[in-house]
Every structure is written in structure tokens, then in C-alpha cells.
Design a protein around this motif. Structure first.
Motif, mmCIF file in Angstrom:
data_model
loop_
_atom_site.group_PDB
_atom_site.id
_atom_site.type_symbol
_atom_site.label_atom_id
_atom_site.label_comp_id
_atom_site.label_asym_id
_atom_site.label_seq_id
_atom_site.Cartn_x
_atom_site.Cartn_y
_atom_site.Cartn_z
ATOM 1 N N TRP A 29 0.837 -1.198 0.000
ATOM 2 C CA TRP A 29 0.000 0.000 0.000
ATOM 3 C C TRP A 29 0.874 1.251 0.000
ATOM 4 C CZ3 TRP A 29 -1.052 4.092 3.336
ATOM 5 C CH2 TRP A 29 -2.262 4.755 3.152
ATOM 6 N N CYS A 30 1.902 1.269 0.850
ATOM 7 C CA CYS A 30 2.802 2.427 0.922
ATOM 8 C C CYS A 30 3.588 2.610 -0.374
ATOM 9 C CB CYS A 30 3.763 2.274 2.098
ATOM 10 S SG CYS A 30 2.965 2.398 3.715
ATOM 11 N N ARG A 33 1.585 4.183 -3.152
ATOM 12 C CA ARG A 33 1.160 5.566 -2.968
ATOM 13 C C ARG A 33 2.292 6.587 -2.938
ATOM 14 N NH1 ARG A 33 -2.495 2.357 -1.922
ATOM 15 N NH2 ARG A 33 -4.694 2.865 -1.870
ATOM 16 N N GLU A 34 3.499 6.129 -2.838
ATOM 17 C CA GLU A 34 4.643 7.047 -2.771
ATOM 18 C C GLU A 34 5.526 6.848 -4.003
ATOM 19 O OE1 GLU A 34 5.253 9.320 -0.488
ATOM 20 O OE2 GLU A 34 3.871 8.725 1.118
ATOM 21 N N HIS A 112 -4.184 0.955 -11.030
ATOM 22 C CA HIS A 112 -4.289 2.292 -11.622
ATOM 23 C C HIS A 112 -5.215 2.232 -12.822
ATOM 24 C CE1 HIS A 112 -1.161 3.952 -9.110
ATOM 25 N NE2 HIS A 112 -0.426 2.890 -9.368
#
Length: 118
Positions: A29-30, A33-34, A112
Motif C-alpha cells: 500500500w505504501c 502511494r509514494e 491504476h
């Protein structure tokens, strides 16, 4: 970085396995998103460290296996409600009560819009 390699837990309550699954989901998840992997790892650490440390320390106090230890000390089944009290305390610590699980945002990484469907 995750799972048993990252958490010095006694083998109680199946926490090595369950924490590995949560670690993998949070890390994915991290990373999703980064843009910067270092920032993603920092965010992962911020999200997991406090909670995992609480579970590690809880396991050192027998974790859910406290029910078995207290029953042995008691010489048989625990008084009504005592096992449930121990179980509920540990579920709350591990963030695994029904309410905690059902109200927590998902760690699912959504594809995405530009990604082809699986």
C-alpha cells in the motif's frame, strides 16, 4: 523488514504469520502511494512500528496462550468470563476485534486506471 524477520515474537497466537500478511499489505500500500521508495518505507515504518511493538510486548506476557496458563494455575477451566476477558484484551491489542476489523480502511492496492485489467 517484515514478518518473522522483523518481529522478535514468541510463537504465540499465530502472530508471526498474521503480522507477515499485514506487513506485506501495508508495505504494498505504501509503495503504491509514494513515488519515492525511501518515503514509502518511512511511511510503512510509521504505520507499523507502534502497533507491532505492542503486539510483541503482549506476546511476552503469553498473548492469547495466557488462557491456557491461567487454567493450569487454576486447576481446570477458568471461571465464567475470565477466558473471554483475556481473549478480548488480546484482540483489542492486536486490533482484531470485530469493530476494529470492520471499521479499518482497507490496505488493498487498487490497480491504476491506466493498468490493464488482470
Amino acid at each position: 523488514m517484515l514478518g518473522d524477520a522483523a518481529h522478535p515474537m514468541f510463537p504465540m497466537g499465530m502472530n508471526g504469520g498474521s503480522q507477515s500478511i499485514i506487513d506485506a499489505r501495508v508495505l504494498a500500500w505504501c509503495l503504491a502511494r509514494e513515488r519515492d521508495p525511501v518515503a514509502a518505507l518511512r511511511r510503512y515504518d510509521e504505520l507499523r512500528r507502534r502497533m507491532v511493538n505492542a503486539v510483541v510486548l503482549g506476546n511476552r506476557d503469553l498473548g492469547p496462550e495466557e488462557i491456557i496458563a491461567r487454567a493450569a494455575e487454576h486447576g481446570g477451566p477458568l471461571p465464567v468470563g475470565r477466558a473471554e476477558e483475556i481473549s478480548n484484551r488480546y484482540k483489542k491489542l492486536a486490533q482484531a476485534t470485530v469493530a476494529q476489523v470492520n471499521t479499518h480502511a482497507s490496505w488493498t492496492v487498487l490497480p491504476h486506471a491506466a493498468d490493464p485489467a488482470p
